[in-house]
Design a protein around this motif. Structure first.
Motif, PDB file in Angstrom:
ATOM      1  N   ALA A 120      -6.405   6.707  -3.997  1.00  0.00           N
ATOM      2  CA  ALA A 120      -7.048   6.442  -3.201  1.00  0.00           C
ATOM      3  C   ALA A 120      -8.812   6.720  -2.807  1.00  0.00           C
ATOM      4  O   ALA A 120      -9.665   6.675  -1.418  1.00  0.00           O
ATOM      5  CB  ALA A 120      -6.465   7.582  -1.942  1.00  0.00           C
TER       6      ALA A 120
ATOM      7  N   MET B 274       1.432  -1.273  -0.186  1.00  0.00           N
ATOM      8  CA  MET B 274       0.023   0.261  -0.206  1.00  0.00           C
ATOM      9  C   MET B 274       0.536   1.142   0.622  1.00  0.00           C
ATOM     10  O   MET B 274       0.446   2.025  -0.353  1.00  0.00           O
ATOM     11  CB  MET B 274      -1.122   0.046   1.485  1.00  0.00           C
ATOM     12  N   GLN B 275       1.720   1.198   1.099  1.00  0.00           N
ATOM     13  CA  GLN B 275       2.935   2.503   1.034  1.00  0.00           C
ATOM     14  C   GLN B 275       3.450   2.501  -0.707  1.00  0.00           C
ATOM     15  O   GLN B 275       3.259   3.884  -0.995  1.00  0.00           O
ATOM     16  CB  GLN B 275       4.236   2.389   1.601  1.00  0.00           C
TER      17      GLN B 275
ATOM     18  N   LEU C 187      -2.415   4.295  -6.301  1.00  0.00           N
ATOM     19  CA  LEU C 187      -3.116   4.106  -5.568  1.00  0.00           C
ATOM     20  C   LEU C 187      -4.180   4.855  -5.690  1.00  0.00           C
ATOM     21  O   LEU C 187      -4.091   5.885  -5.418  1.00  0.00           O
ATOM     22  CB  LEU C 187      -2.797   3.683  -3.777  1.00  0.00           C
TER      23      LEU C 187
ATOM     24  N   LYS D  43       1.699   7.017  -6.267  1.00  0.00           N
ATOM     25  CA  LYS D  43       0.600   7.802  -7.267  1.00  0.00           C
ATOM     26  C   LYS D  43      -0.083   6.687  -7.766  1.00  0.00           C
ATOM     27  O   LYS D  43      -0.795   6.422  -9.298  1.00  0.00           O
ATOM     28  CB  LYS D  43       0.766   8.679  -8.079  1.00  0.00           C
TER      29      LYS D  43
ATOM     30  N   TYR E 266       1.194   3.772  -2.997  1.00  0.00           N
ATOM     31  CA  TYR E 266       0.880   5.091  -3.052  1.00  0.00           C
ATOM     32  C   TYR E 266       1.839   6.086  -2.987  1.00  0.00           C
ATOM     33  O   TYR E 266       1.541   7.547  -3.767  1.00  0.00           O
ATOM     34  CB  TYR E 266       0.833   5.320  -1.499  1.00  0.00           C
ATOM     35  N   ARG E 267       2.425   5.938  -2.907  1.00  0.00           N
ATOM     36  CA  ARG E 267       3.592   6.759  -2.666  1.00  0.00           C
ATOM     37  C   ARG E 267       4.718   6.876  -4.726  1.00  0.00           C
ATOM     38  O   ARG E 267       4.592   8.519  -5.495  1.00  0.00           O
ATOM     39  CB  ARG E 267       5.039   6.144  -2.674  1.00  0.00           C
TER      40      ARG E 267
END
Length: 260
Positions: free
Chosen positions: A78, A67-68, A76, A74, A71-72
């Motif tokens: 959200a 997940m991290q 994911l 871009k 997300y990092r």
């Protein structure tokens, strides 16, 4: 929990770390990593229920790492997280309740049938599960069948967990038309939620062995970290074939398990 004996030798620790790295890598991109980690834990002397519980430590940590990473990078989505998590968590609650009354073997044919169907679809019409680049995403609220697919994946995940990643990818990529990178990013969010709930239950019943669980988790986190980097750089065609290979291998493992 009664005292569970297990051997924590250098060979076992190394094997557990390596199994975790490989499992973390393939689970983040596809699924089926527990085919490696569960036998590795059981070879240390753990009974099946303790190995299953301890394995969730690695699954939780690899999911959070994935997940991290997504997300990092871009990748994911959200805004979609809550929407996809709700039906899967509701389903997992139903599956967990069903698990209290039904034997695990009841849903094994469902998993095997789903994976065989997924493999056939990927051969005959691969764009069904692996959308072409630029395919627009379908909002969950406008496609009830995708909501149902996520709910059923949650039911299965709450019941037995193993192989649920393939069902989630089918719902997210096949139903909602996310590309495989973003589908995998949302898949690890759902998996993290499943696994945290399951881990809480196993901790309550004192089934988790934390030392081997954390050793496994270190390997899983390393594998998940590099898996995200690979997913970002790889082509959709590469990810599609990797998914196909893992589905076929999981089918073979499920068939062997059924025969055994």
């Amino acid at each position: 929990m009664e005292q569970t004996m297990y051997e924590l030798t250098l060979v076992n620790v190394t094997a557990l770390l390596l199994a975790g790295v490989v499992a973390g890598f393939i689970n983040t991109l596809a699924g089926g990593g527990s085919m490696l980690t569960l036998p590795a834990l059981m070879l240390m002397g753990m009974p099946a229920d303790v190995a299953n519980a301890t394995n969730r430590v690695g699954v939780v940590m690899q999911s959070l790492t994935g997940m991290q990473g997504f997300y990092r990078e871009k990748r994911l989505e959200a805004p979609a997280m809550m929407a996809v998590v709700i039906p899967t968590l509701l389903g997992s609650l139903v599956g967990a309740l069903a698990a209290a009354f039904l034997p695990e073997g009841v849903l094994k044919p469902v998993l095997l049938g789903s994976m065989v169907l997924m493999a056939l679809v990927m051969i005959i019409k691969p764009s069904t599960v692996a959308p072409e680049p630029g395919t627009p995403v379908i909002p969950l609220h406008s496609k009830p069948s995708a909501w149902a697919g996520l709910f059923l994946a949650g039911v299965y995940g709450g019941f037995v967990q193993a192989g649920v990643g393939f069902m989630l990818i089918a719902a997210l990529a096949g139903g909602l038309r996310y590309d495989l990178v973003r589908a995998n990013a949302l898949k690890v969010v759902c998996t993290a939620c499943f696994s945290l709930l399951a881990l809480g239950v196993f901790v309550w019943y004192d089934l988790v062995l934390w030392v081997p669980g954390m050793i496994l988790a270190v390997g899983c986190m390393i594998g998940a970290h590099y898996s995200v980097r690979f997913a970002i750089q790889a082509s959709q065609a590469t990810l599609k074939w990797l998914l196909f290979v893992m589905v076929v291998l999981a089918c073979g493992a499920a068939m062997l398990d059924s025969v055994g």
